[in-house]
Design a protein around this motif. Structure first.
Motif, PDB file in Angstrom:
ATOM      1  N   ASN A   1      -0.526  -5.823   5.913  1.00  0.00           N
ATOM      2  CA  ASN A   1      -0.804  -6.086   7.320  1.00  0.00           C
ATOM      3  C   ASN A   1       0.409  -6.780   7.931  1.00  0.00           C
ATOM      4  O   ASN A   1       0.988  -7.683   7.313  1.00  0.00           O
TER       5      ASN A   1
ATOM      6  N   ASN B   1      -2.891  -6.372   2.021  1.00  0.00           N
ATOM      7  CA  ASN B   1      -4.094  -5.947   2.742  1.00  0.00           C
ATOM      8  C   ASN B   1      -5.343  -6.710   2.305  1.00  0.00           C
ATOM      9  O   ASN B   1      -6.432  -6.495   2.847  1.00  0.00           O
TER      10      ASN B   1
ATOM     11  N   SER C   1      -6.675 -11.313   5.703  1.00  0.00           N
ATOM     12  CA  SER C   1      -6.958 -11.000   7.104  1.00  0.00           C
ATOM     13  C   SER C   1      -7.248 -12.306   7.839  1.00  0.00           C
ATOM     14  O   SER C   1      -7.393 -13.368   7.227  1.00  0.00           O
TER      15      SER C   1
END
Length: 528
Positions: free
Chosen positions: A277, A506, A509
Motif C-alpha cells: 500500500n 498489504n 492498513s
C-alpha cells in the motif's frame, strides 16, 4: 495495491466561520473495533532528534510525536473545518485577540495526571518561554500575553494583537499538549522523554538507532475524525532509523519492515502492486524553494532573483526528482495550502527571458557559459541539509542560463545554525504549515525563525496585516498579494512541491495523514 491520499482544503476565503465554530463531541462509527493488535516495525529515514513536538520542526520527529500527544482541535483534511479533540467547544472574540476553550472530561496524560485548564496554561507559558528553541510553536503564539484559567475545564488564551492563525495552529502537532511535569523539564530533557495524552506512550528513544512506543491502555478521547474509539489497534510500534534508502526499500520488500517512511520517488513504481500500500500526501505550506537572503552575495540585485525565478523548468524538476503523485509548484504556497493563489504565469519557464534580464543588468556571458560582470562571475550558493537531488536539478537548469549555483550541503544542526546567524545566500528548504501565515513566519523581519532576509516595507506591512485580519475575504486578498509580490521579486524561488510518500505491506492498513501531512497511526492495523 491501494494508494491512500488526503485532500486538504484550498479555498479562496478560508471559510473562517467554519474554522471558528465550536462543536460537540461525536462518537465514532467504528466503536467496538477489535483492538487485539499486533506489532509494527516502521523504518524511519533519519533520526528524529527530539521527541518534544513543541520544539521540533523536522517531519520525522513530528510523525513520531503525533502518536504520543493530542491537540486541542483537529482539522478535517477534506473541508478544512476544525473539529473537537481535547477541547469540546471553542470561540473567539470579534478581533481574534482572545480564544476561549472548554476541555472535554476524563482526559489524562501517560503519568496519570489530569488534563486541566491550568495544565494548558502551563503548556502555553512554558512553550512561549522557550522562544527560539520552539521556533515554529512560538510563531503560532505570536503576541501571546497569557492564559486565564476560568474554571478547571475552561480557559482563555490572550494575545496583544489579532492572531488569525492561532485556532488552526491549535490543531497541529506543534501545539499539542504535554503533561505538567514535561512543561517543567528543561528543553534538552523534554527531547528525550515527553509525557503526552496520546494513544501511545514512549518506551525508549536511542538517538540514531530507534524509537519504541507502546499502546496506552484506557485511551478513549480521539477526535471525531478517527475511525474508531478506545485503545489504539496495534500493541507496539518500533521505529528503527534506516538512513540508507536501499536498505529501507529492501527491508519492506523482504518483509523485515512493515512500513517505511519516505519511499524514494524513483522507487514509487516498484511498490505499485498488490503486495503493498502506498500513502501519499502533498505538504502544505511553502514548497521546496530557494529562499533568499538579500543582504548576502549578489542577491541584493533584483534582476538576478527575477532571472532565476523564470530560469527554472519546474515540470522537469518534478519529473527528475519528484513523485508521480506530485506536481510542479506555481506559487510561494503549495497548491494544497489554504489561501493558495497561482502565480504560474509569473513563474513560467522562460530561459531566453532570464538571459535578457541579466544582460540588461550588465552581465556578459563568458567563454565558460557563466555570466560575469566587473570581473566577478554570477555565482550564488544555496545552503541545505536535504533534497540534494532537487537542488542538483536546479543547478543543472540554471547553468543553462549562465548562472553558477553552488550547493552547500550541511547537517540539520548546521543548517539551523546558519538560519540563526543569517550566514547564507539562499536556503534550500520547505516549511510545512496548513495556514498561509507560514509566509510571515518565513519572511517577516519580526519572525524569530525567519528564513528569508528581505527589506521590503510593503511586504512586511502585508505579512503583519494578514496575521490579524479576521475577515476571511480581506485576509485572502492580502495573502494573494503577498504571494504575487514574493514571486515577482524572487524572494522565494519554488523548485518542488514535496509529497510525503510512505509504503507498507498489504497486511497494514489505517495509516492516515493530518492536515499538515503528518501521519496518525491510531487507526492502523496489522495482520500477521
Amino acid at each position: 495495491m491501494k494508494i491512500a491520499s488526503k485532500n486538504v482544503l484550498r479555498t479562496g476565503a478560508f471559510a473562517l466561520a467554519a474554522l471558528m465554530a465550536g462543536g460537540a463531541l461525536a462518537s465514532c462509527s467504528a466503536a467496538g473495533t477489535d483492538a487485539s493488535g499486533g506489532s509494527v516495525v516502521f523504518a524511519l529515514k533519519e533520526d528524529p532528534g527530539c521527541m518534544d513536538p513543541q520544539q521540533v520542526t523536522l517531519t520525522t520527529a513530528l510523525n513520531v510525536s503525533r502518536q504520543l500527544t493530542d491537540s486541542l482541535l483537529d482539522q478535517d483534511t477534506k473541508t478544512g473545518e476544525l473539529k473537537p479533540w481535547l477541547a469540546k467547544t471553542w470561540k473567539s472574540n470579534s478581533d481574534l485577540t482572545q480564544f476561549t476553550f472548554t476541555l472535554r472530561d476524563g482526559v489524562t496524560f501517560s503519568d496519570k495526571t489530569a488534563l486541566t485548564a491550568e495544565v494548558v496554561k502551563e503548556n502555553f507559558d512554558a512553550l512561549f518561554a522557550m522562544g527560539p528553541k520552539a521556533s515554529l510553536a512560538s510563531q503560532m503564539l505570536a503576541g501571546y500575553t497569557g492564559t486565564d484559567v476560568l474554571d478547571p475545564s475552561t480557559f482563555k488564551v490572550n494575545f496583544s494583537a489579532p492572531n488569525a492563525q492561532f485556532m488552526q495552529g491549535a490543531s497541529t502537532t506543534t501545539l499539542s499538549m504535554v503533561s505538567a511535569a514535561t512543561t517543567k523539564a528543561k528543553p534538552e530533557a523534554r527531547c528525550q522523554s515527553v509525557l503526552g495524552s496520546g494513544p501511545f506512550v514512549l518506551d525508549s528513544y536511542t538517538q540514531n538507532d530507534s524509537v519504541k512506543i507502546s499502546r496506552r491502555d484506557g485511551y478513549n478521547w480521539g477526535s471525531e475524525l478517527r475511525k474508531h474509539t478506545g485503545d489504539a489497534l496495534v500493541k507496539t510500534i518500533t521505529f528503527p532509523v534506516i538512513a540508507e534508502n536501499s536498505v529501507r526499500t529492501g527491508g519492506l520488500d523482504s518483509g523485515e519492515f512493515d512500513v517505511i517512511q519516505d519511499v524514494p520517488y524513483a522507487d514509487e513504481a516498484r511498490f505499485t502492486n498488490d503486495r503493498f500500500n502506498l500513502y501519499a500526501a502533498a505538504n502544505p505550506g511553502i514548497p521546496n524553494s530557494l529562499i533568499a537572503n538579500t543582504t548576502k552575495g549578489l542577491l541584493g540585485d533584483p534582476a538576478i532573483l527575477k532571472a532565476l525565478q523564470i530560469g527554472l523548468d519546474r515540470k522537469e524538476i518534478n519529473t527528475l526528482a519528484g513523485s508521480a503523485s506530485g506536481k510542479a509548484p506555481t506559487s510561494a504556497l503549495t497548491s494544497t495550502t489554504s489561501g493558495y493563489a497561482s502565480q504560474g504565469d509569473e513563474m513560467k519557464y522562460n530561459p531566453a527571458g532570464a538571459k535578457a534580464l541579466l544582460e540588461a543588468d550588465g552581465w556578459a556571458l563568458g567563454s565558460d557559459g557563466i555570466y560575469a560582470k566587473d570581473g566577478k562571475k554570477l555565482t550564488v550558493t544555496v545552503t541545505a541539509f536535504y533534497a540534494q537531488d532537487v537542488l542538483e536539478a536546479a543547478q543543472m537548469q540554471l547553468k543553462k542560463i549562465g548562472v553558477d549555483l553552488q550547493l552547500k550541503m550541511v547537517t540539520a544542526g548546521d543548517f539551523f545554525g546558519a538560519v540563526a546567524s543569517h550566514d547564507y545566500e539562499f536556503l534550500g528548504a520547505a516549511l510545512t504549515r496548513t495556514d498561509p501565515d507560514v509566509l510571515r513566519v518565513a519572511l517577516s523581519k519580526g519572525s524569530k525563525s525567519a528564513w528569508g532576509v528581505v527589506e521590503n516595507p510593503e511586504l512586511e506591512k502585508m505579512l503583519l496585516e494578514q496575521a490579524k485580519t479576521a475577515d476571511a475575504a480581506a485576509r485572502q486578498d492580502l495573502v494573494t498579494k503577498i504571494q504575487a509580490l514574493v514571486i515577482k521579486e524572487g524572494y522565494v524561488i519554488p523548485t518542488l512541491e514535496t509529497v510525503q510518500l510512505h509504503a507498507s505491506t498489504n497486511k497494514v492498513s489505517g495509516i492516515e495523514f493530518d492536515s499538515a501531512s503528518r501521519i496518525n497511526l491510531y487507526d492502523m492495523t496489522v495482520s500477521k
